[in-house]
Motif scaffolding. Structure first.
Motif, PDB file in Angstrom:
ATOM      1  N   ARG A 159       0.821  -1.207   0.000  1.00 16.88           N
ATOM      2  CA  ARG A 159       0.000   0.000   0.000  1.00 16.88           C
ATOM      3  C   ARG A 159       0.859   1.263   0.000  1.00 16.88           C
ATOM      4  NH1 ARG A 159      -5.574   0.726   0.357  1.00 16.88           N
ATOM      5  NH2 ARG A 159      -5.792   0.354  -1.805  1.00 16.88           N
ATOM      6  N   GLU A 160       1.909   1.223   0.835  1.00 18.82           N
ATOM      7  CA  GLU A 160       2.799   2.387   0.896  1.00 18.82           C
ATOM      8  C   GLU A 160       3.468   2.641  -0.451  1.00 18.82           C
ATOM      9  OE1 GLU A 160       3.909   1.967   5.649  1.00 18.82           O
ATOM     10  OE2 GLU A 160       5.235   1.123   4.123  1.00 18.82           O
ATOM     11  N   THR A 161       3.910   1.539  -1.091  1.00 19.78           N
ATOM     12  CA  THR A 161       4.532   1.682  -2.411  1.00 19.78           C
ATOM     13  C   THR A 161       3.541   2.302  -3.388  1.00 19.78           C
ATOM     14  OG1 THR A 161       5.770  -0.329  -1.953  1.00 19.78           O
ATOM     15  CG2 THR A 161       5.776   0.440  -4.223  1.00 19.78           C
ATOM     16  N   GLU A 162       2.328   1.803  -3.353  1.00 19.31           N
ATOM     17  CA  GLU A 162       1.284   2.287  -4.255  1.00 19.31           C
ATOM     18  C   GLU A 162       1.063   3.797  -4.057  1.00 19.31           C
ATOM     19  OE1 GLU A 162      -2.383   0.295  -3.527  1.00 19.31           O
ATOM     20  OE2 GLU A 162      -3.089   0.541  -5.600  1.00 19.31           O
ATOM     21  N   VAL A 163       0.928   4.178  -2.783  1.00 21.75           N
ATOM     22  CA  VAL A 163       0.669   5.591  -2.479  1.00 21.75           C
ATOM     23  C   VAL A 163       1.851   6.456  -2.923  1.00 21.75           C
ATOM     24  CG1 VAL A 163       0.388   7.254  -0.599  1.00 21.75           C
ATOM     25  CG2 VAL A 163      -0.929   5.122  -0.587  1.00 21.75           C
ATOM     26  N   LEU A 164       3.064   5.987  -2.597  1.00 27.23           N
ATOM     27  CA  LEU A 164       4.250   6.772  -2.917  1.00 27.23           C
ATOM     28  C   LEU A 164       4.422   6.926  -4.426  1.00 27.23           C
ATOM     29  CD1 LEU A 164       6.187   8.124  -1.021  1.00 27.23           C
ATOM     30  CD2 LEU A 164       7.664   6.123  -1.116  1.00 27.23           C
ATOM     31  N   ARG A 165       4.083   5.872  -5.165  1.00 24.45           N
ATOM     32  CA  ARG A 165       4.184   5.949  -6.629  1.00 24.45           C
ATOM     33  C   ARG A 165       3.218   7.007  -7.170  1.00 24.45           C
ATOM     34  NH1 ARG A 165       3.144   1.222 -10.005  1.00 24.45           N
ATOM     35  NH2 ARG A 165       4.430   2.290 -11.543  1.00 24.45           N
ATOM     36  N   LEU A 166       2.032   7.057  -6.588  1.00 20.81           N
ATOM     37  CA  LEU A 166       1.059   8.052  -7.059  1.00 20.81           C
ATOM     38  C   LEU A 166       1.529   9.466  -6.721  1.00 20.81           C
ATOM     39  CD1 LEU A 166      -2.284   6.198  -6.243  1.00 20.81           C
ATOM     40  CD2 LEU A 166      -1.137   6.449  -8.448  1.00 20.81           C
ATOM     41  N   VAL A 167       2.156   9.616  -5.547  1.00 20.08           N
ATOM     42  CA  VAL A 167       2.721  10.932  -5.217  1.00 20.08           C
ATOM     43  C   VAL A 167       3.787  11.289  -6.250  1.00 20.08           C
ATOM     44  CG1 VAL A 167       3.992  12.290  -3.511  1.00 20.08           C
ATOM     45  CG2 VAL A 167       2.272  10.655  -2.739  1.00 20.08           C
ATOM     46  N   ALA A 168       4.619  10.302  -6.586  1.00 21.00           N
ATOM     47  CA  ALA A 168       5.697  10.541  -7.552  1.00 21.00           C
ATOM     48  C   ALA A 168       5.155  10.870  -8.934  1.00 21.00           C
ATOM     49  CB  ALA A 168       6.622   9.322  -7.620  1.00 21.00           C
ATOM     50  N   SER A 172      -2.109  14.713  -6.015  1.00 22.52           N
ATOM     51  CA  SER A 172      -2.246  15.267  -4.671  1.00 22.52           C
ATOM     52  C   SER A 172      -2.812  14.183  -3.749  1.00 22.52           C
ATOM     53  CB  SER A 172      -3.186  16.466  -4.705  1.00 22.52           C
ATOM     54  OG  SER A 172      -4.493  16.014  -5.001  1.00 22.52           O
ATOM     55  N   TYR A 173      -2.670  14.419  -2.433  1.00 14.19           N
ATOM     56  CA  TYR A 173      -3.217  13.445  -1.467  1.00 14.19           C
ATOM     57  C   TYR A 173      -4.710  13.245  -1.716  1.00 14.19           C
ATOM     58  CZ  TYR A 173       1.122  13.960   1.231  1.00 14.19           C
ATOM     59  OH  TYR A 173       2.420  13.978   1.638  1.00 14.19           O
ATOM     60  N   LYS A 174      -5.374  14.333  -2.079  1.00 15.54           N
ATOM     61  CA  LYS A 174      -6.819  14.259  -2.293  1.00 15.54           C
ATOM     62  C   LYS A 174      -7.131  13.333  -3.478  1.00 15.54           C
ATOM     63  CE  LYS A 174     -10.651  17.461  -3.109  1.00 15.54           C
ATOM     64  NZ  LYS A 174     -10.625  17.621  -4.584  1.00 15.54           N
ATOM     65  N   ASN A 189      -0.994   9.254   6.372  1.00 21.43           N
ATOM     66  CA  ASN A 189      -0.282   8.345   7.277  1.00 21.43           C
ATOM     67  C   ASN A 189       0.673   7.422   6.536  1.00 21.43           C
ATOM     68  OD1 ASN A 189      -1.389   9.379   9.578  1.00 21.43           O
ATOM     69  ND2 ASN A 189      -3.034   7.831   9.714  1.00 21.43           N
ATOM     70  N   HIS A 190       0.207   6.911   5.398  1.00 26.72           N
ATOM     71  CA  HIS A 190       1.084   6.040   4.610  1.00 26.72           C
ATOM     72  C   HIS A 190       2.356   6.770   4.197  1.00 26.72           C
ATOM     73  CE1 HIS A 190      -1.340   2.541   4.450  1.00 26.72           C
ATOM     74  NE2 HIS A 190      -2.356   3.096   3.780  1.00 26.72           N
ATOM     75  N   VAL A 191       2.161   8.002   3.687  1.00 24.62           N
ATOM     76  CA  VAL A 191       3.309   8.782   3.238  1.00 24.62           C
ATOM     77  C   VAL A 191       4.258   9.036   4.400  1.00 24.62           C
ATOM     78  CG1 VAL A 191       4.021  11.007   2.317  1.00 24.62           C
ATOM     79  CG2 VAL A 191       2.042   9.861   1.353  1.00 24.62           C
ATOM     80  N   GLN A 192       3.660   9.412   5.536  1.00 24.79           N
ATOM     81  CA  GLN A 192       4.440   9.701   6.730  1.00 24.79           C
ATOM     82  C   GLN A 192       5.276   8.490   7.167  1.00 24.79           C
ATOM     83  OE1 GLN A 192       1.572  11.311   9.285  1.00 24.79           O
ATOM     84  NE2 GLN A 192       2.986  12.625  10.385  1.00 24.79           N
ATOM     85  N   ASN A 193       4.637   7.311   7.081  1.00 25.33           N
ATOM     86  CA  ASN A 193       5.332   6.092   7.494  1.00 25.33           C
ATOM     87  C   ASN A 193       6.563   5.817   6.651  1.00 25.33           C
ATOM     88  OD1 ASN A 193       3.885   5.332   9.690  1.00 25.33           O
ATOM     89  ND2 ASN A 193       2.370   4.171   8.495  1.00 25.33           N
ATOM     90  N   THR A 194       6.464   6.113   5.342  1.00 23.32           N
ATOM     91  CA  THR A 194       7.617   5.835   4.481  1.00 23.32           C
ATOM     92  C   THR A 194       8.829   6.624   4.961  1.00 23.32           C
ATOM     93  OG1 THR A 194       7.109   7.606   2.908  1.00 23.32           O
ATOM     94  CG2 THR A 194       6.129   5.463   2.483  1.00 23.32           C
ATOM     95  N   LEU A 195       8.592   7.873   5.376  1.00 25.60           N
ATOM     96  CA  LEU A 195       9.707   8.684   5.878  1.00 25.60           C
ATOM     97  C   LEU A 195      10.161   8.218   7.250  1.00 25.60           C
ATOM     98  CD1 LEU A 195       9.286  12.447   5.056  1.00 25.60           C
ATOM     99  CD2 LEU A 195      10.423  10.627   3.818  1.00 25.60           C
ATOM    100  N   ARG A 196       9.192   7.907   8.109  1.00 26.05           N
ATOM    101  CA  ARG A 196       9.528   7.547   9.482  1.00 26.05           C
ATOM    102  C   ARG A 196      10.443   6.319   9.507  1.00 26.05           C
ATOM    103  NH1 ARG A 196       4.311   7.568  12.360  1.00 26.05           N
ATOM    104  NH2 ARG A 196       4.401   9.829  12.209  1.00 26.05           N
TER     105      ARG A 196
END
Lengths: 218, 368
Positions: A159-168, A172-174, A189-196
């Protein structure tokens, strides 16, 4: 946590015209600029007394550089948020700053509204990503996979990969929340976790390095 | 190199003095013999001091060096009488020969070797095979040493030049980084402030924005610069260049490290991405924005191109295919298929179009 109190911001940039412009924009929007600094040593000297919630930091500043300032400031006060404002684009030092604890990144050509929005969101604990930074973070996780495996090596969930790819890909988050049928908060939260995870891994690596080098006997 | 010669000279003089002591009985004129050896010892010390400084290495010094070696040789019949076997200086004369070889290369060595050999042969009443052997070695070894000194010095000079060039390039890159950063800062500031000036300010800001993007993309390309004849190219660096085009306004996102692929593959993928962007420009309009994402997944690479236009209605490409209009199919799907990859199109009316190319990655040569 921001409540009625204006957000306390410190601006660190060696370019006086730019520093003044950012300071003016922030003040005009009702934020409280508690300190400014033109280089790394000034920033670290003024930080303890100024106690800003958000540090708006240029990466290319006279030593110590932005990455070192980020690491030191977060070490002194983990509740401080660091927003990187960089002129030179998505380079490896941006990734280093994020690994050192920065939670926001913006290129300098961003508009005033984008800057204000970023400062407010970072102050609330959100992470502010650009597509370029998402690409760098994806690349970093990829490189960690290739590195010798070890239990502590962070991995992204699907899920995190999926979200991060869409950001890339510039969404937008929306837009991402709509596409994946998630709440805005969950995407965040997903995006935040990737950094954390990267930041935690970085700290563990640094500690391990320090122990190996016998630097922990301070 | 004269430092090494100084060591050699000390060894040679020690050898000569030792032999002189050992064979002192052979000397018919002992006083003269001692004087000659004393002069040689003295000259060795003077020569070591004189050759140490480059400014003192004048032709007169080298001529004097050779003249003293010559004198020492010539003194032999006087010191030892006619029936001598070894000369008084013996191998000591090699010091002068080597000095000539180092200073005047093979030509100098040839002259010095000829003078010394001729002298050595002329002062002897009869020439044995051993004498001939020594002379032969002198004539061969001298010029060879001279030649090698020449090559060594040329190589050292070339290495110094290369090191200097590298240092200059590095310093220039360092300065360029500082200058570029300053320029980017000002361009960003202009972009931000100019629209507030009203009038032509907005146009000024837009121009600053374009220049900023162009410079930034140039800097990133330089970071992954490759020689033109190289068989591989960094796909990320090449895709970055698409960020300069307009319309659409393109953001190119890469993993931050080089993604090396064979040159022809890079060209094909770039052409396919370019075709996608052309479509965006045509179908979405002048102000369209597009995003290109490059991912390196080890065994394959994934390139995505996204826009926020009206999207392509389902079945339209297939219909165009059926009509014989092969534009999109050939320029995008065909290229990727030829690389053994797949090109997928995700599009729903209203949310834009997204192409995703997945291209298998073959091991690059023997390097990986």
């Amino acid at each position: 946590m921001s409540g009625d109190e204006p957000i306390r911001v410190m601006v660190v940039d060696d370019h006086p015209m730019w520093r003044d412009a950012v300071e003016r924009d922030l003040a005009a929007a009702g934020l409280n600029v508690v300190a400014v600094a033109a280089n790394g040593s000034e920033a670290l000297a003024r930080f303890p007394a100024a106690r800003p919630q958000v540090l708006v930091l240029d990466l290319q500043i006279p030593a110590p550089n932005g990455v070192e300032v980020t690491a030191e400031v977060v070490r002194q006060d983990p509740s401080t948020r660091v927003l990187i404002l960089s002129a030179s684009g998505e380079q490896s030092d941006v990734l280093d700053a994020v690994k050192a604890g920065a939670t926001g990144y913006l290129v300098k050509s961003a508009s005033r509204e984008e800057l204000l929005d970023a400062v407010r969101r970072v102050a609330l604990g959100d992470t502010v990503f650009t597509p370029g930074l998402a690409g760098l973070v994806l690349g970093e996780y990829r490189r960690l996979l290739d590195a010798p495996t070890d239990d502590g090596t962070p991995k992204l969930t699907d899920r995190e990969t999926e979200v991060l790819r869409l950001v890339a890909k510039g969404m937008s988050y929306k837009q991402i929340a709509e596409r994946l049928v998630l709440s805005h908060r969950t995407v965040q939260n997903h995006v935040q976790n990737t950094l954390r995870k990267l930041q935690l891994h970085n700290r563990v690596e640094l500690t391990r390095y320090a122990i190996e080098q016998g630097l922990d006997e301070e | 190199m004269f430092r090494a010669l100084a060591v050699l000279r000390v060894v040679l003089i020690a050898n000569t003095v030792g032999l002189t002591v050992f064979r002192f009985d052979n000397f018919t004129h002992r006083g003269l013999g001692l004087t000659v050896v004393a002069v040689m010892v003295l000259w060795t010390a003077v020569a070591i001091w004189a050759y140490d400084d480059q400014r003192r290495r004048v032709p007169a010094l080298l001529v004097a060096d050779l003249a003293i070696a010559f004198g020492a040789l010539v003194s032999t019949p006087l010191v030892k009488g006619d029936g001598f076997n070894a000369t008084v200086p013996g191998f000591w004369i090699a010091g002068a020969l080597m000095a000539w070889a180092i200073h005047w290369r093979w030509a100098g060595a040839l002259v010095a070797a000829t003078v010394l050999s001729a002298t050595d042969l002329l002062i002897r009443p009869n020439i044995t095979q051993t004498n001939y052997g020594h002379v032969f070695l002198l004539m061969i070894a001298g010029p060879i040493v001279g030649y090698m000194c020449g090559s060594l010095q040329r190589m050292a000079a070339e290495r110094d030049r290369a090191e200097r060039a590298a240092a200059i390039a590095e310093e220039r890159a360092r300065l360029a980084r500082a200058v570029h950063d300053g320029v980017l800062q000002v361009l960003a500031l202009t972009q931000r402030k100019a629209p507030e000036l009203g009038g032509e300010g907005a146009e000024l800001g837009r121009l600053a924005g374009e220049q900023e993007q162009a410079l930034r993309s140039l800097i990133r390309q330089q970071d992954t610069l490759q020689t033109p004849e190289s068989a591989v190219a960094d796909l990320g660096g090449v895709l970055e260049r698409l960020g300069n085009r307009k319309p659409p306004v393109v953001s190119v996102v890469t993993p931050g490290v080089a993604v090396d692929l064979p040159q022809p593959e890079v060209a094909e993928i770039t052409a396919a991405v370019g075709a996608c962007l052309d479509n965006v420009a045509v179908h979405v309009g002048e102000d369209a924005r597009a995003w290109v994402l490059l991912e390196d997944l080890g065994d394959r690479i994934v390139v995505s191109v996204r826009d926020e236009g009206p999207g392509i209605p389902e079945g339209r490409l297939e219909a165009a295919d059926a009509d014989g209009r092969l534009g999109v199919s050939e320029s995008i799907r065909g290229r990727i298929r030829d690389l053994g990859g797949t090109a997928e199109l995700f599009s729903t009316p209203g949310t834009g179009t997204e192409w995703e190319f997945t291209i298998p990655r073959l091991p690059l040569g023997s390097s990986s």
